[in-house]
Write a protein that holds these residues in place. Structure first.
Motif, PDB file in Angstrom:
ATOM      1  N   LYS A 286      -2.764   5.885  -1.058  1.00  0.00           N
ATOM      2  CA  LYS A 286      -3.844   4.941  -0.792  1.00  0.00           C
ATOM      3  C   LYS A 286      -4.136   4.861   0.704  1.00  0.00           C
ATOM      4  O   LYS A 286      -5.298   4.839   1.119  1.00  0.00           O
ATOM      5  CB  LYS A 286      -3.481   3.558  -1.344  1.00  0.00           C
ATOM      6  CG  LYS A 286      -4.600   2.555  -1.254  1.00  0.00           C
ATOM      7  CD  LYS A 286      -4.240   1.259  -1.940  1.00  0.00           C
ATOM      8  CE  LYS A 286      -5.381   0.264  -1.819  1.00  0.00           C
ATOM      9  NZ  LYS A 286      -5.048  -1.031  -2.419  1.00  0.00           N
ATOM     10  N   LEU A 287      -3.096   4.838   1.529  1.00  0.00           N
ATOM     11  CA  LEU A 287      -3.287   4.800   2.973  1.00  0.00           C
ATOM     12  C   LEU A 287      -4.001   6.056   3.444  1.00  0.00           C
ATOM     13  O   LEU A 287      -4.942   5.995   4.240  1.00  0.00           O
ATOM     14  CB  LEU A 287      -1.949   4.659   3.709  1.00  0.00           C
ATOM     15  CG  LEU A 287      -2.036   4.697   5.232  1.00  0.00           C
ATOM     16  CD1 LEU A 287      -2.846   3.519   5.759  1.00  0.00           C
ATOM     17  CD2 LEU A 287      -0.646   4.722   5.851  1.00  0.00           C
TER      18      LEU A 287
ATOM     19  N   THR B 292      -7.028   0.805   9.538  1.00  0.00           N
ATOM     20  CA  THR B 292      -6.925   0.549   8.103  1.00  0.00           C
ATOM     21  C   THR B 292      -5.976  -0.611   7.800  1.00  0.00           C
ATOM     22  O   THR B 292      -6.264  -1.449   6.944  1.00  0.00           O
ATOM     23  CB  THR B 292      -6.441   1.817   7.369  1.00  0.00           C
ATOM     24  OG1 THR B 292      -7.375   2.879   7.629  1.00  0.00           O
ATOM     25  CG2 THR B 292      -6.337   1.592   5.876  1.00  0.00           C
TER      26      THR B 292
ATOM     27  N   GLU C 106      -6.018   8.031   1.817  1.00  0.00           N
ATOM     28  CA  GLU C 106      -7.418   8.014   1.389  1.00  0.00           C
ATOM     29  C   GLU C 106      -8.250   6.999   2.177  1.00  0.00           C
ATOM     30  O   GLU C 106      -9.350   7.306   2.633  1.00  0.00           O
ATOM     31  CB  GLU C 106      -7.505   7.701  -0.106  1.00  0.00           C
ATOM     32  CG  GLU C 106      -6.967   8.816  -0.981  1.00  0.00           C
ATOM     33  CD  GLU C 106      -6.844   8.436  -2.446  1.00  0.00           C
ATOM     34  OE1 GLU C 106      -7.059   7.248  -2.787  1.00  0.00           O
ATOM     35  OE2 GLU C 106      -6.512   9.324  -3.252  1.00  0.00           O
ATOM     36  N   GLU C 107      -7.736   5.795   2.351  1.00  0.00           N
ATOM     37  CA  GLU C 107      -8.491   4.745   3.038  1.00  0.00           C
ATOM     38  C   GLU C 107      -8.644   5.028   4.531  1.00  0.00           C
ATOM     39  O   GLU C 107      -9.658   4.699   5.132  1.00  0.00           O
ATOM     40  CB  GLU C 107      -7.839   3.379   2.821  1.00  0.00           C
ATOM     41  CG  GLU C 107      -7.997   2.870   1.402  1.00  0.00           C
ATOM     42  CD  GLU C 107      -7.466   1.462   1.201  1.00  0.00           C
ATOM     43  OE1 GLU C 107      -7.173   0.777   2.201  1.00  0.00           O
ATOM     44  OE2 GLU C 107      -7.347   1.056   0.035  1.00  0.00           O
TER      45      GLU C 107
ATOM     46  N   ILE D  61       0.854  -1.185   0.000  1.00  0.00           N
ATOM     47  CA  ILE D  61       0.000   0.000   0.000  1.00  0.00           C
ATOM     48  C   ILE D  61       0.895   1.242   0.000  1.00  0.00           C
ATOM     49  O   ILE D  61       1.904   1.280   0.700  1.00  0.00           O
ATOM     50  CB  ILE D  61      -0.966  -0.011   1.220  1.00  0.00           C
ATOM     51  CG1 ILE D  61      -1.954   1.143   1.153  1.00  0.00           C
ATOM     52  CG2 ILE D  61      -0.225  -0.016   2.526  1.00  0.00           C
ATOM     53  CD1 ILE D  61      -3.066   1.064   2.186  1.00  0.00           C
TER      54      ILE D  61
END
Length: 68
Positions: free
Chosen positions: A21-22, A53, A24-25, A17
């Motif tokens: 991406k981290l 997450t 956003e998630e 990841i």
């Protein structure tokens, strides 16, 4: 005393990841991500979101280094 997030970066590599991406998630700000990159302190809520997450514990993402 210094905070190190090296464990976080290694965990992200293991889980394939990237920072975007981290961010956003987990729902954290780019400012918080920048602070992590500079080994600066961030709110505990930010670390909790990252742990949720990545499905890990806080000791899996950071450590406190005490200088002698």
């Amino acid at each position: 005393m210094t905070i190190s997030y090296n464990k976080l970066w290694k965990l992200m590599i293991d889980k394939n990841i990237n920072k975007t991406k981290l961010r956003e998630e987990a729902g954290i700000s780019s400012n918080a991500m920048a602070k992590l990159g500079k080994n600066e302190s961030v709110q505990l809520e930010v670390l909790a979101k990252i742990c949720k997450t990545l499905d890990c514990n806080i000791e899996d993402v950071c450590e406190i280094l005490f200088e002698e």
